[in-house]
Design a protein around this motif. Structure first.
Motif, PDB file in Angstrom:
ATOM      1  N   LEU A  34       3.251   8.639  -0.441  1.00  0.00           N
ATOM      2  CA  LEU A  34       2.482   7.517   0.100  1.00  0.00           C
ATOM      3  C   LEU A  34       3.387   6.603   0.918  1.00  0.00           C
ATOM      4  CD1 LEU A  34      -0.321   6.001  -0.032  1.00  0.00           C
ATOM      5  CD2 LEU A  34       0.671   4.665  -1.913  1.00  0.00           C
ATOM      6  N   THR A  35       2.832   6.078   2.014  1.00  0.00           N
ATOM      7  CA  THR A  35       3.469   5.006   2.771  1.00  0.00           C
ATOM      8  C   THR A  35       2.415   3.970   3.124  1.00  0.00           C
ATOM      9  OG1 THR A  35       5.189   6.401   3.764  1.00  0.00           O
ATOM     10  CG2 THR A  35       4.662   4.355   4.895  1.00  0.00           C
ATOM     11  N   LEU A  36       2.754   2.705   2.944  1.00  0.00           N
ATOM     12  CA  LEU A  36       1.934   1.570   3.366  1.00  0.00           C
ATOM     13  C   LEU A  36       2.790   0.707   4.279  1.00  0.00           C
ATOM     14  CD1 LEU A  36       0.845   0.907  -0.264  1.00  0.00           C
ATOM     15  CD2 LEU A  36      -0.821   1.495   1.495  1.00  0.00           C
ATOM     16  N   ALA A  37       2.266   0.349   5.440  1.00  0.00           N
ATOM     17  CA  ALA A  37       3.039  -0.433   6.406  1.00  0.00           C
ATOM     18  C   ALA A  37       2.135  -1.427   7.105  1.00  0.00           C
ATOM     19  CB  ALA A  37       3.695   0.486   7.424  1.00  0.00           C
ATOM     20  N   VAL A  38       2.639  -2.650   7.337  1.00  0.00           N
ATOM     21  CA  VAL A  38       1.827  -3.679   7.979  1.00  0.00           C
ATOM     22  C   VAL A  38       2.702  -4.846   8.413  1.00  0.00           C
ATOM     23  CG1 VAL A  38       1.332  -4.929   5.827  1.00  0.00           C
ATOM     24  CG2 VAL A  38      -0.320  -5.035   7.705  1.00  0.00           C
ATOM     25  N   TRP A  39       2.254  -5.549   9.442  1.00  0.00           N
ATOM     26  CA  TRP A  39       2.845  -6.845   9.798  1.00  0.00           C
ATOM     27  C   TRP A  39       2.070  -7.941   9.091  1.00  0.00           C
ATOM     28  CZ3 TRP A  39       7.180  -7.845  12.529  1.00  0.00           C
ATOM     29  CH2 TRP A  39       7.709  -6.843  13.351  1.00  0.00           C
ATOM     30  N   ILE A  40       2.779  -8.896   8.478  1.00  0.00           N
ATOM     31  CA  ILE A  40       2.118 -10.020   7.815  1.00  0.00           C
ATOM     32  C   ILE A  40       2.784 -11.341   8.216  1.00  0.00           C
ATOM     33  CG2 ILE A  40       1.350  -8.689   5.806  1.00  0.00           C
ATOM     34  CD1 ILE A  40       3.679 -10.014   4.220  1.00  0.00           C
ATOM     35  N   LYS A  41       1.988 -12.392   8.158  1.00  0.00           N
ATOM     36  CA  LYS A  41       2.494 -13.755   8.342  1.00  0.00           C
ATOM     37  C   LYS A  41       1.733 -14.638   7.362  1.00  0.00           C
ATOM     38  CE  LYS A  41       3.270 -17.367  11.826  1.00  0.00           C
ATOM     39  NZ  LYS A  41       2.997 -17.792  13.232  1.00  0.00           N
ATOM     40  N   THR A  42       2.432 -15.158   6.360  1.00  0.00           N
ATOM     41  CA  THR A  42       1.783 -15.909   5.299  1.00  0.00           C
ATOM     42  C   THR A  42       2.744 -16.928   4.699  1.00  0.00           C
ATOM     43  OG1 THR A  42       0.504 -15.688   3.233  1.00  0.00           O
ATOM     44  CG2 THR A  42       2.413 -14.231   3.499  1.00  0.00           C
ATOM     45  N   THR A  43       2.198 -17.836   3.914  1.00  0.00           N
ATOM     46  CA  THR A  43       3.028 -18.844   3.239  1.00  0.00           C
ATOM     47  C   THR A  43       2.895 -18.774   1.735  1.00  0.00           C
ATOM     48  OG1 THR A  43       1.255 -20.500   3.363  1.00  0.00           O
ATOM     49  CG2 THR A  43       2.831 -20.450   5.188  1.00  0.00           C
ATOM     50  N   GLN A  44       2.142 -17.782   1.229  1.00  0.00           N
ATOM     51  CA  GLN A  44       1.881 -17.761  -0.209  1.00  0.00           C
ATOM     52  C   GLN A  44       1.652 -16.345  -0.708  1.00  0.00           C
ATOM     53  OE1 GLN A  44      -1.710 -20.241   0.241  1.00  0.00           O
ATOM     54  NE2 GLN A  44      -2.885 -18.557  -0.638  1.00  0.00           N
ATOM     55  N   ARG A  45       1.570 -16.212  -2.018  1.00  0.00           N
ATOM     56  CA  ARG A  45       1.294 -14.920  -2.633  1.00  0.00           C
ATOM     57  C   ARG A  45      -0.056 -14.392  -2.161  1.00  0.00           C
ATOM     58  NH1 ARG A  45      -0.009 -14.648  -8.977  1.00  0.00           N
ATOM     59  NH2 ARG A  45      -1.878 -15.661  -8.175  1.00  0.00           N
ATOM     60  N   GLY A  46      -0.122 -13.117  -1.861  1.00  0.00           N
ATOM     61  CA  GLY A  46      -1.403 -12.550  -1.461  1.00  0.00           C
ATOM     62  C   GLY A  46      -1.381 -11.032  -1.501  1.00  0.00           C
ATOM     63  N   MET A  47      -2.522 -10.446  -1.881  1.00  0.00           N
ATOM     64  CA  MET A  47      -2.664  -8.996  -1.942  1.00  0.00           C
ATOM     65  C   MET A  47      -2.818  -8.435  -0.536  1.00  0.00           C
ATOM     66  SD  MET A  47      -2.825  -6.699  -4.453  1.00  0.00           S
ATOM     67  CE  MET A  47      -3.605  -7.518  -5.861  1.00  0.00           C
ATOM     68  N   LEU A  61      -1.099   0.476   8.490  1.00  0.00           N
ATOM     69  CA  LEU A  61      -1.074   1.938   8.462  1.00  0.00           C
ATOM     70  C   LEU A  61      -0.866   2.446   7.046  1.00  0.00           C
ATOM     71  CD1 LEU A  61       1.119   1.285  11.242  1.00  0.00           C
ATOM     72  CD2 LEU A  61      -0.039   3.442  11.656  1.00  0.00           C
ATOM     73  N   MET A  62      -1.490   3.581   6.766  1.00  0.00           N
ATOM     74  CA  MET A  62      -1.345   4.216   5.460  1.00  0.00           C
ATOM     75  C   MET A  62      -1.238   5.721   5.670  1.00  0.00           C
ATOM     76  SD  MET A  62      -3.862   3.589   2.252  1.00  0.00           S
ATOM     77  CE  MET A  62      -4.107   4.778   0.960  1.00  0.00           C
ATOM     78  N   PHE A  63      -0.229   6.318   5.053  1.00  0.00           N
ATOM     79  CA  PHE A  63       0.029   7.750   5.177  1.00  0.00           C
ATOM     80  C   PHE A  63       0.067   8.401   3.799  1.00  0.00           C
ATOM     81  CE2 PHE A  63       2.046   5.793   8.822  1.00  0.00           C
ATOM     82  CZ  PHE A  63       1.948   6.704   9.864  1.00  0.00           C
ATOM     83  N   HIS A  64      -0.295   9.677   3.751  1.00  0.00           N
ATOM     84  CA  HIS A  64      -0.079  10.480   2.553  1.00  0.00           C
ATOM     85  C   HIS A  64       1.219  11.275   2.702  1.00  0.00           C
ATOM     86  CE1 HIS A  64      -4.487  10.355   0.998  1.00  0.00           C
ATOM     87  NE2 HIS A  64      -3.766   9.334   0.585  1.00  0.00           N
ATOM     88  N   ARG A  65       2.240  10.611   3.159  1.00  0.00           N
ATOM     89  CA  ARG A  65       3.599  11.125   3.171  1.00  0.00           C
ATOM     90  C   ARG A  65       4.543   9.928   3.179  1.00  0.00           C
ATOM     91  NH1 ARG A  65       6.296  11.298   8.238  1.00  0.00           N
ATOM     92  NH2 ARG A  65       4.966  10.695   9.992  1.00  0.00           N
ATOM     93  N   SER A  66       5.779  10.173   2.825  1.00  0.00           N
ATOM     94  CA  SER A  66       6.776   9.111   2.800  1.00  0.00           C
ATOM     95  C   SER A  66       7.517   9.087   4.132  1.00  0.00           C
ATOM     96  CB  SER A  66       7.761   9.358   1.647  1.00  0.00           C
ATOM     97  OG  SER A  66       8.783   8.384   1.643  1.00  0.00           O
ATOM     98  N   LEU A  67       7.368   8.026   4.893  1.00  0.00           N
ATOM     99  CA  LEU A  67       8.061   7.925   6.168  1.00  0.00           C
ATOM    100  C   LEU A  67       9.563   7.831   5.947  1.00  0.00           C
ATOM    101  CD1 LEU A  67       5.956   5.479   8.381  1.00  0.00           C
ATOM    102  CD2 LEU A  67       5.682   7.939   8.024  1.00  0.00           C
ATOM    103  N   SER A  68      10.313   8.361   6.883  1.00  0.00           N
ATOM    104  CA  SER A  68      11.769   8.287   6.827  1.00  0.00           C
ATOM    105  C   SER A  68      12.233   6.892   7.250  1.00  0.00           C
ATOM    106  CB  SER A  68      12.382   9.330   7.759  1.00  0.00           C
ATOM    107  OG  SER A  68      12.124   8.985   9.122  1.00  0.00           O
ATOM    108  N   GLU A  69      13.509   6.617   7.021  1.00  0.00           N
ATOM    109  CA  GLU A  69      14.069   5.334   7.438  1.00  0.00           C
ATOM    110  C   GLU A  69      13.995   5.177   8.950  1.00  0.00           C
ATOM    111  OE1 GLU A  69      17.763   4.017   5.743  1.00  0.00           O
ATOM    112  OE2 GLU A  69      17.490   5.249   3.943  1.00  0.00           O
ATOM    113  N   ASP A  70      14.228   6.260   9.683  1.00  0.00           N
ATOM    114  CA  ASP A  70      14.147   6.187  11.145  1.00  0.00           C
ATOM    115  C   ASP A  70      12.731   5.879  11.609  1.00  0.00           C
ATOM    116  OD1 ASP A  70      16.828   6.699  11.432  1.00  0.00           O
ATOM    117  OD2 ASP A  70      16.582   8.833  11.884  1.00  0.00           O
ATOM    118  N   GLU A  71      11.736   6.464  10.951  1.00  0.00           N
ATOM    119  CA  GLU A  71      10.346   6.201  11.323  1.00  0.00           C
ATOM    120  C   GLU A  71       9.966   4.756  11.027  1.00  0.00           C
ATOM    121  OE1 GLU A  71       7.687  10.117  10.971  1.00  0.00           O
ATOM    122  OE2 GLU A  71       8.702   9.615   9.101  1.00  0.00           O
ATOM    123  N   VAL A  72      10.403   4.244   9.897  1.00  0.00           N
ATOM    124  CA  VAL A  72      10.117   2.841   9.562  1.00  0.00           C
ATOM    125  C   VAL A  72      10.744   1.918  10.591  1.00  0.00           C
ATOM    126  CG1 VAL A  72      10.505   1.009   7.878  1.00  0.00           C
ATOM    127  CG2 VAL A  72       9.823   3.288   7.095  1.00  0.00           C
TER     128      VAL A  72
END
Length: 271
Positions: free
Chosen positions: A102-115, A230-241
């Motif tokens: 699994l891989t989960l990736a996203v850009w976020i901008k926040t000031t507090q705890r959040g799911m 983005l969500m993948f059913h594989r683990s992205l490599s460090e280069d991909e991240v």
């Protein structure tokens, strides 16, 4: 004349070779891509955010105050106002079997705890800025079962700045990345995420949903901006991240970098 023809031919060859050698520096494979929410204005259709992966895992906008705004990291983004009724319910994608990678990736901008995303940490996984299970509010959390592993990073992301946050799992190692670099990594106690009960997922709130748009819990919701999920059913490599972090548009576009500065007009003008 023959000398200049050979010179031009060599120059063209260098350009083409240089382009091929550097093309892999940007863009990643969409292999095993499950969800892609660009959160651009064009991806909004009625009450849904369209899934750009082609898998039909569109997201239903639950609540009246979710909106697309022009302050995105890449084009527009989704603004989450916070509150227990403001989140995205993912259509179609429900888990009944274990997840090997699994891989989960996203850009976020926040000031507090959040799911950020959840398919129920007690049955599958959740991904958040901050957490409750391990009493922290500032770092990326990646919690999953089974057994339950509550885990978080070390870099603060709730500082009202854009951060690219990623979690990966490959059955042996789990990693959290912040802004293109590994934040923390560790061996896992399980070679698969889940399985337990059937679970549907949410973006922006916790899930205990046995059916689409079902029970949301826990209800500490995301408040802030989210982009390029983005969500993948594989683990992205460090280069991909790192490539995702450096991407300024389509994450799957392969564009040459460090191109030779010579142009076709310059080639023709060689004397």
């Amino acid at each position: 004349m023959k000398f200049f023809f050979i010179l031009r031919l060599l120059t063209i060859t260098l350009i083409l070779t240089g382009t091929m050698l550097t093309a892999h520096a940007r863009g990643i494979s969409d292999k095993e891509l499950v969800i892609y929410y660009s959160f651009d204005a064009a991806s909004l259709k009625g009450e849904d955010i369209l899934d750009g992966s082609g898998n039909g895992n569109d997201g239903f906008l639950h609540g009246n105050n979710l909106k697309i705004v022009n302050d995105g990291k890449v084009n527009e983004c989704m603004e989450f106002p916070g509150g227990a009724t403001e989140y995205i319910a993912v259509r179609n994608l429900n888990y009944t079997e274990g997840i090997p990678e699994l891989t989960l990736a996203v850009w976020i901008k926040t000031t507090q705890r959040g799911m950020i995303a959840s398919w129920d940490r007690s049955d599958y996984f959740r991904f958040a800025a901050g957490d409750a299970a391990i009493a922290h509010t500032d770092f990326v959390a990646f919690d999953f079962c089974c057994p339950i592993e509550d885990w978080h990073g070390k870099i603060k992301v709730s500082d009202d700045k854009w951060h690219h946050v990623v979690a990966t799992f490959d059955g042996d190692t789990k990693r959290i990345y912040v802004d293109g670099k590994v934040d923390v990594e560790a061996a896992t106690a399980t070679n698969m995420i889940g399985p337990k009960a059937q679970r549907y997922g949410f973006i922006g709130i916790g899930s205990e949903a046995a059916e689409f748009n079902g029970n949301a819990s826990p209800t500490w919701t995301f408040k802030g901006l989210m982009d390029e999920f983005l969500m993948f059913h594989r683990s992205l490599s460090e280069d991909e991240v790192e490539s995702l972090y450096k991407s300024n548009g389509d994450p799957f576009a392969v564009e040459p970098v460090d191109k030779l500065s010579i142009t076709w007009a310059q080639i023709k003008d060689t004397k």
